[in-house]
Design a protein around this motif. Sequence first.
Motif, PDB file in Angstrom:
ATOM      1  N   HIS A   1       0.832  -1.211   0.000  1.00  0.00           N
ATOM      2  CA  HIS A   1       0.000   0.000   0.000  1.00  0.00           C
ATOM      3  C   HIS A   1       0.867   1.263   0.000  1.00  0.00           C
ATOM      4  O   HIS A   1       1.727   1.436   0.865  1.00  0.00           O
ATOM      5  N   ILE A   2       0.654   2.148  -0.988  1.00  0.00           N
ATOM      6  CA  ILE A   2       1.356   3.436  -1.041  1.00  0.00           C
ATOM      7  C   ILE A   2       0.581   4.429  -0.180  1.00  0.00           C
ATOM      8  O   ILE A   2      -0.518   4.854  -0.541  1.00  0.00           O
ATOM      9  N   HIS A   3       1.168   4.797   0.936  1.00  0.00           N
ATOM     10  CA  HIS A   3       0.502   5.718   1.857  1.00  0.00           C
ATOM     11  C   HIS A   3       0.548   7.133   1.285  1.00  0.00           C
ATOM     12  O   HIS A   3       1.596   7.609   0.842  1.00  0.00           O
ATOM     13  N   ARG A   4      -0.583   7.806   1.312  1.00  0.00           N
ATOM     14  CA  ARG A   4      -0.690   9.115   0.676  1.00  0.00           C
ATOM     15  C   ARG A   4       0.197  10.160   1.348  1.00  0.00           C
ATOM     16  O   ARG A   4       0.799  10.995   0.669  1.00  0.00           O
ATOM     17  N   GLU A   5       0.297  10.143   2.665  1.00  0.00           N
ATOM     18  CA  GLU A   5       1.044  11.186   3.366  1.00  0.00           C
ATOM     19  C   GLU A   5       2.553  10.989   3.278  1.00  0.00           C
ATOM     20  O   GLU A   5       3.310  11.961   3.227  1.00  0.00           O
ATOM     21  N   ILE A   6       3.014   9.749   3.259  1.00  0.00           N
ATOM     22  CA  ILE A   6       4.464   9.516   3.214  1.00  0.00           C
ATOM     23  C   ILE A   6       4.946   9.235   1.799  1.00  0.00           C
ATOM     24  O   ILE A   6       6.153   9.221   1.543  1.00  0.00           O
ATOM     25  N   GLY A   7       4.020   8.981   0.856  1.00  0.00           N
ATOM     26  CA  GLY A   7       4.386   8.812  -0.549  1.00  0.00           C
ATOM     27  C   GLY A   7       5.081   7.513  -0.877  1.00  0.00           C
ATOM     28  O   GLY A   7       5.717   7.391  -1.925  1.00  0.00           O
ATOM     29  N   MET A   8       5.009   6.521  -0.014  1.00  0.00           N
ATOM     30  CA  MET A   8       5.651   5.218  -0.244  1.00  0.00           C
ATOM     31  C   MET A   8       4.994   4.194   0.663  1.00  0.00           C
ATOM     32  O   MET A   8       4.089   4.515   1.435  1.00  0.00           O
ATOM     33  N   THR A   9       5.455   2.953   0.570  1.00  0.00           N
ATOM     34  CA  THR A   9       4.906   1.923   1.443  1.00  0.00           C
ATOM     35  C   THR A   9       5.428   2.111   2.866  1.00  0.00           C
ATOM     36  O   THR A   9       6.540   2.603   3.073  1.00  0.00           O
ATOM     37  N   PRO A  10       4.651   1.738   3.876  1.00  0.00           N
ATOM     38  CA  PRO A  10       5.134   1.847   5.262  1.00  0.00           C
ATOM     39  C   PRO A  10       6.418   1.054   5.513  1.00  0.00           C
ATOM     40  O   PRO A  10       7.272   1.500   6.289  1.00  0.00           O
ATOM     41  N   ALA A  11       6.555  -0.110   4.869  1.00  0.00           N
ATOM     42  CA  ALA A  11       7.767  -0.912   5.089  1.00  0.00           C
ATOM     43  C   ALA A  11       9.011  -0.177   4.601  1.00  0.00           C
ATOM     44  O   ALA A  11      10.057  -0.178   5.268  1.00  0.00           O
TER      45      ALA A  11
END
Length: 655
Positions: free
Chosen positions: A475-485
């Motif tokens: 999942h590409i997180h909208r606020e961080i612009g990348m995956t959580p991992a």
Amino acid sequence: MNNLKTHYTATELANLSLACLPNTRQGVNHQAKKQFWIGRKRVGKGGGYEYELASLPRDVQDEIKQKLAVSVMTKPKSEVVTKPVNIDELTDKQRAIADARMAIVAYVKQLEQLHVRYKAIQYFCEQAKQNTLPEHVQELVNIANARNKDGKSNRTLSTRTLNQWVLDYEKCKTPAERLQRLAPLQRREKELNELVWLPHFLAVYRNTNGVNIAEAYTQYISQAAEHYADQPYMLEILPSLSAVRRGLKKLNPYMRAIGRKTGAELRALNTYVKRDWSVLRANDVWVGDGHSMKMKVAHLEHGRPFIPELTLVMDTASRFIVGWSVSLAENCLAVADAIRYGVEKHGIPAIYYSDNGGGEKNWMLDADITGILPRLGINHQTGIPGNPQARGIIERVNQTLALRIARQFATYHGTGADRETVRKTSTAVISLDKALRDGRTELTDKQQWAKGKLPTWQQFIDAVQIGVDWYNNEHIHREIGMTPARKRQQLLNDDDIIRVTPIEARDMFRPQVLRVAQRGWVSLFNNDYFSQRLLDVDGEKVVVAFDIHDANSVIIRKQDGTYLCEAIWNGNKRAAFAETFVDKARKERHQRRMKLKQEQVDEIRAEANPVITIEHQPSTDLLHGLNQVIKQKNEERVAILPSELEYQRKKAMGA
């Protein structure tokens, strides 16, 4: 000279400086006598004589009218009417009207090259009245008039108005000044402090029962009519329902909701502090929350449909889900298990942030000596009860991940699900479960259709694990612009991670309570545990660490953390087998549910069998009074006691 009059004195005609008349009063009087003008005595102060305009020569009348037209065209309006507006407060409509007026003035300026100004203005207004101007110029006239909402009007342009626009245009030196001068005045709406009736109406409208504006207005008018019964003027100035609606629109949503909404629903309309999680590093702050799934699964114990609880723990800096747990309801065991999962795999956080609910803030997690979090050195911060906005970072995950998991199953009943399908599935699953419990071999079509619709507990757990892996790694997180991992990998510093060994984790995550040692025994959850070493601390409080799944032994420590012994379950007089903490929690949960159901049964029985009260008889009860009446009539006595009933039975048998 402002208006055309029917009579003029000789002095007024001389002051007009007409080309066809003398410029002195005597000369005008001489011409009047010579040409036989019709006159009359002047009425008013000063007296004198005045002449009728219609009796003057035609050339004199025409010149007087021409003089009047010029004076009308050249006289400016008063400064009160032409007071400029604030250019910063101009609306788009005001700017469009001002632009149209300046464009019309520009056309008049071009006509002045061919005619004098008043003739150029007259010509333009006449063409506008006859609608013979070019189409784009005629549209400018419609906009410049500004008479209705769409900028169009059947009203034509007057020479006086156009002349005023020309004068205003020439007075200004910059385009901004012209825009300000030619923009129309905006109708000023009343300010909130001018609505004297608003506080009195809000006193009625601010009701948590949710009365609408019309209902509140009716009540407000009724109260005002009673209060101002002897003040007719106050009754006349009461606002209309439309005025009340307009006044309420001046209040922002938060002000309108005060007194009508409370708690989190009201705070959701107010401003909030947006937390910046980007300044944190991995494992600085974890945030956790429990969420009821919008689906049903088979219960782990009895297999019936129920709604499970999913507890998630997230690393705020990277949005990485470090721990999760599923349970029958939000409780301390689920939270502790989710934290244990995260600590064993990803290290110990500095701060754990959660709500103030029963599953989070309790003795198992936060007790000074025995709590799990203090023993791990984790600072537990809790939010305001009923204020989920403060933990929006984890609330959004519930919307993203929890709904994604639940939608995989036919028993999903959340947002977007078809209501009719939800109803059919729910009734079919319940019917199938009842048929299986009754041992039926033949199933109806509805029950056959329900097979496989209700997921098992293991299927639910597998779906959660797959969902968490997807969220962390894909999942590409909208606020961080990348995956959580990937974000966690960027922020991760192995030197900052405090890890625990499996043995430490087992010891750390054993819940602990304080108990008093009494002659070698400690009591815990209806179980008694014995160790000879407990005689050394007889009468003192000790820390008892227990395994929630195994009640055969407990670990005893002193309050300073020093290991003392392992106490063994033995000699329990209250149960044949040791009762685990899980069993105790399950039993208490069953008792609470049974109590709730019993209260509902009692209420139904009370409704079906209402209590009939009999008025109390003074000095004796009703039956004894009845016996007295029967005795007077020599009739059979009514048996009150069992002995009397036995006596009457024997008497009837002749014994």
